[in-house]
Design a protein around this motif. Structure first.
Motif, mmCIF file in Angstrom:
data_model
loop_
_atom_site.group_PDB
_atom_site.id
_atom_site.type_symbol
_atom_site.label_atom_id
_atom_site.label_comp_id
_atom_site.label_asym_id
_atom_site.label_seq_id
_atom_site.Cartn_x
_atom_site.Cartn_y
_atom_site.Cartn_z
ATOM 1 N N VAL A 104 47.419 44.726 31.117
ATOM 2 C CA VAL A 104 45.978 44.564 30.916
ATOM 3 C C VAL A 104 45.335 45.938 31.026
ATOM 4 O O VAL A 104 45.943 46.887 31.527
ATOM 5 C CB VAL A 104 45.361 43.598 31.958
ATOM 6 C CG1 VAL A 104 45.950 42.209 31.830
ATOM 7 C CG2 VAL A 104 45.570 44.133 33.371
ATOM 8 N N ASP A 105 44.109 46.049 30.552
ATOM 9 C CA ASP A 105 43.405 47.337 30.680
ATOM 10 C C ASP A 105 42.374 47.312 31.784
ATOM 11 O O ASP A 105 41.878 48.355 32.199
ATOM 12 C CB ASP A 105 42.749 47.733 29.353
ATOM 13 C CG ASP A 105 41.671 46.754 28.924
ATOM 14 O OD1 ASP A 105 41.744 45.592 29.351
ATOM 15 O OD2 ASP A 105 40.782 47.143 28.143
ATOM 16 N N GLN A 106 42.025 46.119 32.278
ATOM 17 C CA GLN A 106 41.045 46.002 33.353
ATOM 18 C C GLN A 106 41.569 45.004 34.375
ATOM 19 O O GLN A 106 41.233 43.829 34.340
ATOM 20 C CB GLN A 106 39.693 45.541 32.819
ATOM 21 C CG GLN A 106 39.060 46.501 31.825
ATOM 22 C CD GLN A 106 37.754 45.975 31.291
ATOM 23 O OE1 GLN A 106 36.924 45.481 32.033
ATOM 24 N NE2 GLN A 106 37.557 46.093 29.990
ATOM 25 N N CYS A 107 42.394 45.484 35.279
ATOM 26 C CA CYS A 107 43.019 44.565 36.223
ATOM 27 C C CYS A 107 42.069 44.099 37.319
ATOM 28 O O CYS A 107 42.376 43.177 38.063
ATOM 29 C CB CYS A 107 44.254 45.209 36.853
ATOM 30 S SG CYS A 107 43.906 46.721 37.763
ATOM 31 N N GLY A 108 40.901 44.732 37.423
ATOM 32 C CA GLY A 108 39.987 44.361 38.497
ATOM 33 C C GLY A 108 38.778 43.583 38.042
ATOM 34 O O GLY A 108 38.034 43.070 38.854
ATOM 35 N N THR A 109 38.525 43.471 36.728
ATOM 36 C CA THR A 109 37.338 42.752 36.261
ATOM 37 C C THR A 109 37.758 41.595 35.353
ATOM 38 O O THR A 109 38.176 40.553 35.824
ATOM 39 C CB THR A 109 36.393 43.713 35.509
ATOM 40 O OG1 THR A 109 37.149 44.428 34.513
ATOM 41 C CG2 THR A 109 35.821 44.741 36.472
ATOM 42 N N PHE A 110 37.674 41.804 34.034
ATOM 43 C CA PHE A 110 38.006 40.733 33.111
ATOM 44 C C PHE A 110 39.483 40.344 33.196
ATOM 45 O O PHE A 110 39.844 39.203 32.910
ATOM 46 C CB PHE A 110 37.667 41.149 31.669
ATOM 47 C CG PHE A 110 36.193 41.358 31.448
ATOM 48 C CD1 PHE A 110 35.324 40.294 31.489
ATOM 49 C CD2 PHE A 110 35.677 42.624 31.235
ATOM 50 C CE1 PHE A 110 33.966 40.476 31.297
ATOM 51 C CE2 PHE A 110 34.319 42.821 31.046
ATOM 52 C CZ PHE A 110 33.465 41.744 31.075
ATOM 53 N N GLY A 111 40.336 41.272 33.553
ATOM 54 C CA GLY A 111 41.759 40.980 33.591
ATOM 55 C C GLY A 111 42.255 40.457 34.917
ATOM 56 O O GLY A 111 43.453 40.185 35.070
ATOM 57 N N SER A 112 41.357 40.295 35.906
ATOM 58 C CA SER A 112 41.797 39.897 37.245
ATOM 59 C C SER A 112 42.441 38.518 37.257
ATOM 60 O O SER A 112 43.434 38.294 37.950
ATOM 61 C CB SER A 112 40.621 39.933 38.216
ATOM 62 O OG SER A 112 39.576 39.085 37.781
ATOM 63 N N LEU A 113 41.892 37.579 36.480
ATOM 64 C CA LEU A 113 42.465 36.231 36.454
ATOM 65 C C LEU A 113 43.835 36.240 35.796
ATOM 66 O O LEU A 113 44.779 35.601 36.286
ATOM 67 C CB LEU A 113 41.525 35.273 35.707
ATOM 68 C CG LEU A 113 41.971 33.810 35.632
ATOM 69 C CD1 LEU A 113 42.188 33.235 37.031
ATOM 70 C CD2 LEU A 113 40.943 32.970 34.861
ATOM 71 N N ALA A 114 43.961 36.991 34.705
ATOM 72 C CA ALA A 114 45.262 37.084 34.027
ATOM 73 C C ALA A 114 46.308 37.710 34.941
ATOM 74 O O ALA A 114 47.469 37.287 34.980
ATOM 75 C CB ALA A 114 45.125 37.893 32.743
ATOM 76 N N VAL A 115 45.904 38.728 35.696
ATOM 77 C CA VAL A 115 46.823 39.384 36.629
ATOM 78 C C VAL A 115 47.270 38.409 37.709
ATOM 79 O O VAL A 115 48.464 38.312 38.038
ATOM 80 C CB VAL A 115 46.148 40.619 37.269
ATOM 81 C CG1 VAL A 115 46.980 41.145 38.433
ATOM 82 C CG2 VAL A 115 45.956 41.706 36.229
ATOM 83 N N ALA A 116 46.318 37.653 38.270
ATOM 84 C CA ALA A 116 46.645 36.704 39.330
ATOM 85 C C ALA A 116 47.592 35.615 38.836
ATOM 86 O O ALA A 116 48.553 35.245 39.521
ATOM 87 C CB ALA A 116 45.367 36.081 39.884
ATOM 88 N N VAL A 117 47.335 35.097 37.631
ATOM 89 C CA VAL A 117 48.185 34.041 37.073
ATOM 90 C C VAL A 117 49.576 34.578 36.775
ATOM 91 O O VAL A 117 50.592 33.932 37.073
ATOM 92 C CB VAL A 117 47.547 33.449 35.798
ATOM 93 C CG1 VAL A 117 48.507 32.473 35.110
ATOM 94 C CG2 VAL A 117 46.241 32.746 36.134
ATOM 95 N N ALA A 118 49.646 35.776 36.190
ATOM 96 C CA ALA A 118 50.944 36.377 35.867
ATOM 97 C C ALA A 118 51.774 36.604 37.125
ATOM 98 O O ALA A 118 52.983 36.331 37.149
ATOM 99 C CB ALA A 118 50.742 37.690 35.118
#
Length: 382
Positions: free
Chosen positions: A42-56
């Protein structure tokens, strides 16, 4: 979302994925079924990408992020208009073709907690160091006003000057050592071959202006040595804590965005990012400014009219915002300097002008973190 294998150019899977855990989980499961090993970038692991990071992470998948600054640099090479689909392809393509540009995503909540603790400890160290400097100035003035004048204000904050006090204490200790010995010692310090003897000359010229010994000079010099030694220890602690903050900040994508703002380095960037947390919890920039304690509030009564600056808010966030704004205002010819000079011309003090600048910059910080974009200097017209 775009899924690429190691060698092929055609996407194995692509399509929009909403900010919904079930949909993200379904998309990642589909992509992971296409190969033995999958990396989620992801390119934004702390904002828009935080949910994707958590699920992954919950699915046991490897997760990395492409820092915004590096993404902007590589995106220019693709030479196409900006779209979500194009950005997703670039992230996937860079992940397989230039893995050195991506960074693994650590335990973000743990990293943020560590940054908060270290930032708080650093603030305590800086405050104690300031208190020690003030106390040391008072002691030197009571023992020898002329010597305190030589070491006045920021001059005492230099490594050579503080080590001089640590070694000799004050006028009596310096006179006992003699100018020749002091000059030899100072010139023998690292990088002080020329400046050391010059300082010794200046110090003994000041001492020659006072022939009497003031009360409690011996006790004062003993205390001055202790305080100077404590300042040296605090300087080392502050450097150690700042280095640790810089190390941790490399794992927080937002810091790279904040660093592009004048006056904000890795230390202030890490503090601001950690204290703000998820930018999505603030409805707008005004709410963020209120949380930081830099938003003006009305205070009307029979004797007071108009606005004053809020005194509450997140103290560490406010300090980082105001201090970084102050650093930017000292950059000659900058927009920040122009803004502060305008406020001072309106009757504001320098501190009030820097506080106003910090409030203005909150708008920029909010927009950058919300959109994941780097800082762009305002035009002259703006």
């Amino acid at each position: 979302m775009v899924a690429l294998d190691r060698d092929g150019d055609d996407p194995l899977a692509r399509g929009p994925v909403a900010q919904d855990e079930a949909m993200i989980r379904k998309a990642l499961a589909k992509a992971s079924s296409l190969g033995e090993r999958m990396l989620v970038t992801v390119d934004q692991c702390g904002t828009f990408g935080s949910l994707a990071v958590a699920v992954a992470k919950d699915m046991g998948l490897e997760v990395a992020h492409l820092p915004p600054r590096k993404f902007k640099q590589v995106a220019e090479a693709y030479g196409e208009d900006k779209t979500d689909a194009r950005d997703a392809f670039i992230i996937a393509d860079v992940s397989r073709s230039a893995p050195r540009l991506i960074e693994p995503v650590g335990e973000r909540s743990e990293i943020m907690a560590q940054i908060k603790v270290i930032s708080s400890c650093r603030d305590d160290v800086v405050r104690e160091r300031t208190r020690c400097y003030n106390r040391l100035h008072d002691l030197l003035h009571r023992a020898c006003p002329a010597l305190d004048k030589v070491l006045s204000k920021a001059k005492l904050h230099n490594d050579l000057e503080i080590r001089l006090v640590d070694r000799y204490g004050g006028p009596q200790g310096l006179r006992r050592a003699g100018k020749a010995r002091v000059a030899k010692w100072a010139g023998g310090l690292k990088y002080r071959k020329t400046r050391g003897p010059k300082l010794a000359e200046t110090v003994f010229e000041a001492l020659s202006e006072q022939t009497v010994t003031l009360p409690a000079t011996a006790v004062i010099e003993g205390q001055a040595k202790k305080i100077a030694r404590r300042i040296i220890e605090l300087e080392a602690e502050e450097k150690e804590l700042s280095a640790e903050l810089e190390r941790l900040s490399k794992q927080v994508a937002e810091v790279e965005l904040l660093e592009s703002i004048p006056g904000i380095g890795r230390v202030y960037g890490a503090t601001i990012a950690a204290e703000i947390g998820d930018i999505g919890r603030f409805a707008n920039a005004h709410h963020l400014a209120s949380y930081a304690g830099v938003a003006p509030v009305k205070k009307d009564s029979c004797t007071i009219k108009g606005k004053k600056k809020r005194k509450g808010g997140n103290r560490r966030l406010k300090n980082a915002l105001v201090r970084s704004a102050t650093l930017a205002a000292f950059q000659e010819g900058s927009m920040e300097e122009t803004y502060c000079m305008k406020k001072i011309a309106e009757g504001k003090t320098h501190s009030q002008a820097c506080l106003a600048l910090a409030r203005r910059r909150v708008e920029v910080v909010y927009a950058m973190l919300k959109n994941g974009t780097l800082y762009e200097p305002p035009t002259a017209a703006a």
